[in-house]
Design an enzyme around this catalytic site. Structure first.
Site, PDB file in Angstrom:
ATOM      1  N   LEU A 153       7.764 -14.306  32.745  1.00  0.00           N
ATOM      2  CA  LEU A 153       6.368 -14.347  32.302  1.00  0.00           C
ATOM      3  C   LEU A 153       5.365 -14.342  33.452  1.00  0.00           C
ATOM      4  O   LEU A 153       4.170 -14.536  33.234  1.00  0.00           O
ATOM      5  CB  LEU A 153       6.149 -15.582  31.415  1.00  0.00           C
ATOM      6  CG  LEU A 153       7.052 -15.634  30.176  1.00  0.00           C
ATOM      7  CD1 LEU A 153       6.793 -16.897  29.384  1.00  0.00           C
ATOM      8  CD2 LEU A 153       6.855 -14.405  29.307  1.00  0.00           C
ATOM      9  N   CYS A 154       5.857 -14.136  34.672  1.00  0.00           N
ATOM     10  CA  CYS A 154       4.943 -14.057  35.825  1.00  0.00           C
ATOM     11  C   CYS A 154       4.306 -12.672  35.904  1.00  0.00           C
ATOM     12  O   CYS A 154       4.942 -11.660  35.596  1.00  0.00           O
ATOM     13  CB  CYS A 154       5.699 -14.341  37.123  1.00  0.00           C
ATOM     14  SG  CYS A 154       6.068 -16.073  37.381  1.00  0.00           S
ATOM     15  N   HIS A 155       3.053 -12.650  36.365  1.00  0.00           N
ATOM     16  CA  HIS A 155       2.362 -11.383  36.551  1.00  0.00           C
ATOM     17  C   HIS A 155       2.796 -10.725  37.860  1.00  0.00           C
ATOM     18  O   HIS A 155       3.169 -11.414  38.815  1.00  0.00           O
ATOM     19  CB  HIS A 155       0.839 -11.603  36.600  1.00  0.00           C
ATOM     20  CG  HIS A 155       0.275 -12.140  35.319  1.00  0.00           C
ATOM     21  ND1 HIS A 155       0.320 -13.480  34.999  1.00  0.00           N
ATOM     22  CD2 HIS A 155      -0.340 -11.507  34.289  1.00  0.00           C
ATOM     23  CE1 HIS A 155      -0.249 -13.660  33.816  1.00  0.00           C
ATOM     24  NE2 HIS A 155      -0.659 -12.483  33.367  1.00  0.00           N
TER      25      HIS A 155
ATOM     26  N   GLU B 241       5.120 -17.573  43.397  1.00  0.00           N
ATOM     27  CA  GLU B 241       5.567 -16.771  44.537  1.00  0.00           C
ATOM     28  C   GLU B 241       5.949 -17.669  45.714  1.00  0.00           C
ATOM     29  O   GLU B 241       6.976 -17.440  46.384  1.00  0.00           O
ATOM     30  CB  GLU B 241       4.484 -15.780  44.944  1.00  0.00           C
ATOM     31  CG  GLU B 241       4.342 -14.578  44.028  1.00  0.00           C
ATOM     32  CD  GLU B 241       3.788 -14.893  42.648  1.00  0.00           C
ATOM     33  OE1 GLU B 241       3.934 -14.066  41.731  1.00  0.00           O
ATOM     34  OE2 GLU B 241       3.174 -15.986  42.477  1.00  0.00           O
TER      35      GLU B 241
ATOM     36  N   ASP C  37      23.942 -19.998  51.793  1.00  0.00           N
ATOM     37  CA  ASP C  37      24.950 -18.962  51.957  1.00  0.00           C
ATOM     38  C   ASP C  37      25.364 -18.813  53.411  1.00  0.00           C
ATOM     39  O   ASP C  37      26.552 -18.610  53.714  1.00  0.00           O
ATOM     40  CB  ASP C  37      24.408 -17.632  51.423  1.00  0.00           C
ATOM     41  CG  ASP C  37      25.407 -16.488  51.577  1.00  0.00           C
ATOM     42  OD1 ASP C  37      26.571 -16.666  51.169  1.00  0.00           O
ATOM     43  OD2 ASP C  37      25.022 -15.436  52.103  1.00  0.00           O
TER      44      ASP C  37
END
Length: 346
Positions: free
Chosen positions: A75-77, A112, A126
């Site tokens: 749902l992020c723009h 973001e 990792d």
């Protein structure tokens, strides 16, 4: 009570319509940490892991993650990001991560910044798992955001997770059964390294001064955040960033000359409560004894609250001179700033 913005009145998920909102500059800063072993921290700082260049790989991954946030979180723009920064710091058993994201548009960049921290942290995991498969990524959280209808927001201190200390937070005491050796005052001190370099900020040159300062301060027992790299024109933002957690010491490098873009001294003076002119002058004098052009440095030093701030030139030689001047002064200076220290003349 406020409603959830991504849920409609029928309880269904929705993407918020932001078309009616005005475009403003939006900035968000997030943080997290990878808790691991002292061995891993030492290997990463020495760039001696089996998978080399750990921090550079994690930084690139974090930036890429921020750019793909709308693909990862439904749902992020989609945003046109103007800047993403990912920086690392170290404690004895932790690699700290901080990311900032910036855009100009109708909606914020919190997700973001948070995604950059999360992806950078997972990449660190990792990279170190061969040495420490039990490493944990903790405390991914928003620190500040700017812009939009609500303006400035900053995480209240009491909301910072206790188990995941921030860059400037002191380690908690453990129970008597597993208490570590007593930590000295010097070991608890926090420092931030700030680099003013437009070229390094945009990736057209490699900064060689910030890592030297970070390694030196780490060797003196400081918990080091950075290097934080900012363009010359944004060094005031960099100083605000560096001072956010009230560290014991902030050392900047670069932007102290006579070039029209050199603005570090002016930005520093704007945040200082008191100057320490003797410190700045001693650094200049040591430089000019070997290199007359060092007299052109306009670097200043002083106190911003209880944080000592020192400007160093952007050259390796200038940084080396600054370290030589500061090293015998730091213990006494920081003790005085904290309310202690011996004021008697010897």
């Amino acid at each position: 009570m406020s409603e959830l913005s991504h849920v409609d009145r029928e309880g269904r998920a929705r993407m918020v319509d932001v078309s009616a909102k005005s475009d403003t500059t939006r900035i968000a800063v997030a943080a997290g940490e990878l808790r691991t072993t002292a061995e891993v921290v030492a290997l990463v700082r020495a760039d001696d892991m089996p998978k080399a260049d750990v921090l550079a790989t994690a930084r690139i991954a974090g930036i890429a993650g921020a750019k793909k946030t709308s693909e990862l979180i439904p749902l992020c723009h989609q945003l046109a990001l103007s800047s993403v920064r990912v920086e690392f710091g170290f404690t004895e058993d932790t690699i700290t991560i901080e990311a900032s994201a910036k855009t100009k548009g109708p909606t914020g960049v919190e997700m973001e910044a948070l995604t950059a921290v999360a992806v950078a942290g997972l990449t660190l995991h990792d990279m170190v798992k061969a040495v420490d498969p039990a490493a944990t990524l903790n405390g991914v959280r928003l620190l500040t955001k700017e812009g939009g209808k609500h303006g400035h927001w900053e995480r209240p201190a009491e909301q910072i997770p206790v188990e995941t200390p921030t860059f400037a937070e002191e380690p908690e005491a453990t129970t008597e059964d597993n208490a570590p050796e007593q930590i000295s005052d010097a070991d608890r001190r926090s420092a931030v390294v700030l680099v003013a370099s437009t070229g390094a900020a945009v990736g057209t040159r490699v900064d060689t001064t910030g890592p030297v300062l970070a390694d030196w301060l780490g060797g003196l027992g400081f918990s080091v955040r950075g290097p934080l790299v900012y363009a010359d024109a944004e060094i005031d933002i960099g100083l605000a960033d560096a001072l956010r957690f009230e560290p014991s010491l902030v050392i900047s490098t670069g932007g102290t000359g006579a070039s029209p873009t050199d603005a570090t001294p002016e930005a520093t003076l704007a945040v200082l409560d008191r100057e320490l002119p003797g410190v700045a002058e001693a650094i200049r004098q040591r430089g000019t004894a070997k290199f007359p052009l060092a007299a052109l440095s306009r670097g200043v030093a002083g106190l911003a609250g209880r944080s000592v701030v020192v400007n160093l030139p952007g050259s390796p030689g200038g940084v080396k001179d600054g370290m030589a001047v500061l090293e015998p002064l730091l213990d006494h200076l920081l003790a005085q700033v904290a309310g202690g220290g011996n004021h008697d003349n010897k």
